[in-house]
Design a protein around this motif. Structure first.
Motif: not given
Length: 309
Positions: A1-8, A72-76
């Motif tokens: 599992m991945t947490n994907l953070a999208i900064v817009d 955890p496991d954050i991708e930005v």
């Protein structure tokens, strides 16, 4: 599992959404944050990002980083759009953001922004043919969808903030200023030859100004809905709302139900592209979508990382 953070980082608002991406490609949003940074404020003539707006934006980015670092496991994935795309001091701004926050922003081209809008909309709305309109602070993206495929797309440098500033639409609007604004928008549209193919399809609406229009309509009808996604109006209601906004000064608009006070000075500029399109549209339906660029980025991410699963 991945947490994907999208900064817009948009021209009017800075947003962050964190989505949990499951191994099978499904996803769900677990956190959403918004800051009214108004990055494009004051840049419409010189095309230079102003120091107060830069400071507000960097403060918002610091807040976003403090939040997503706890997951955890954050991708930005950090993107920015029209205000930075158009700015003459773009590189100085990007370097300053990287130095002060550690966040590396990707500047989306207008066509890429429009394409992400298309991916986000087509995933969630069952429409074969439509015209997608995303009105931001400093640009508007339009995508003609035929048989669920994006056949034409474009980004033009007109949006809620720069139209409102350039043509003095923030307070009580003078007739001459409104006329100049309408002429300018229609001139832009006349230079897009494929728009003639979009005269008999519904318009799908994205962007803060359009979301505000939906909320104003819901408030007027005393409707309480958690989401505006899929909400529909017709041209008659849009025109009536536009006329009502034009009849009021800034103070009066700030107290209109459904209209956020910090959008009262840019709502007319934000509605102007839609009003101009509806004047040439025979279908008359508008459909609101809450799926746009961020959903398009997630869709692309899943396609690239889960295609063989």
């Amino acid at each position: 599992m991945t947490n994907l953070a999208i900064v817009d980082l948009g021209s009017n608002s800075a947003r962050m959404a964190i989505n949990e991406i499951l191994p099978d490609g499904r996803f769900r949003e677990i956190r959403r944050v918004k800051e009214n940074s108004r990055l494009s404020e004051g840049m419409s003539r010189e095309k230079i990002l102003k120091e107060p707006a830069i400071r507000r934006t960097i403060k918002a980015l610091h807040r976003f980083k403090r939040i997503y670092q706890d997951y955890p496991d954050i991708e930005v994935r950090a993107i920015t759009t029209a205000a930075v795309r158009q700015a003459r001091n773009r590189q100085e701004f990007l370097s300053r953001v990287k130095k002060e926050t550690g966040i590396e922003l990707q500047v989306l081209s207008g066509n890429k922004e429009a394409y992400y809008d298309y991916l986000g909309v087509i995933r969630t709305l069952k429409l074969n043919h439509c015209l997608i309109l995303d009105v931001g602070g400093a640009s508007s993206e339009m995508i003609l969808v035929e048989h669920r495929r994006a056949t034409h797309l474009i980004s033009i440098p007109i949006g809620a903030v720069n139209l409102s500033e350039q043509f003095h639409l923030g307070g009580y609007v003078q007739a001459r200023d409104l006329f100049r604004a309408e002429v300018a928008v229609n001139e832009r549209f006349r230079k897009i030859p494929w728009l003639r193919y979009a005269s008999r399809v519904p318009i799908v609406l994205l962007g803060g100004a359009n979301r505000t229009l939906a909320r104003m309509s819901m408030a007027h009808r005393h409707q309480r809905m958690r989401s505006i996604h899929g909400y529909r109006l017709n041209a008659r209601v849009v025109f009536a709302t536009y006329r009502e906004l034009l009849s009021r000064n800034l103070h009066q608009r700030k107290h209109m139900p459904g209209l956020e006070p910090d959008r009262a000075d840019i709502i007319l500029g934000g509605m102007l592209p839609l009003v101009a399109l509806l004047m040439r549209n025979r279908d008359g339906r508008v459909i609101f979508s809450e799926s746009g660029v961020r959903d398009g980025i997630i869709t692309e991410y899943i396609q690239l990382n889960h295609h063989d699963k």
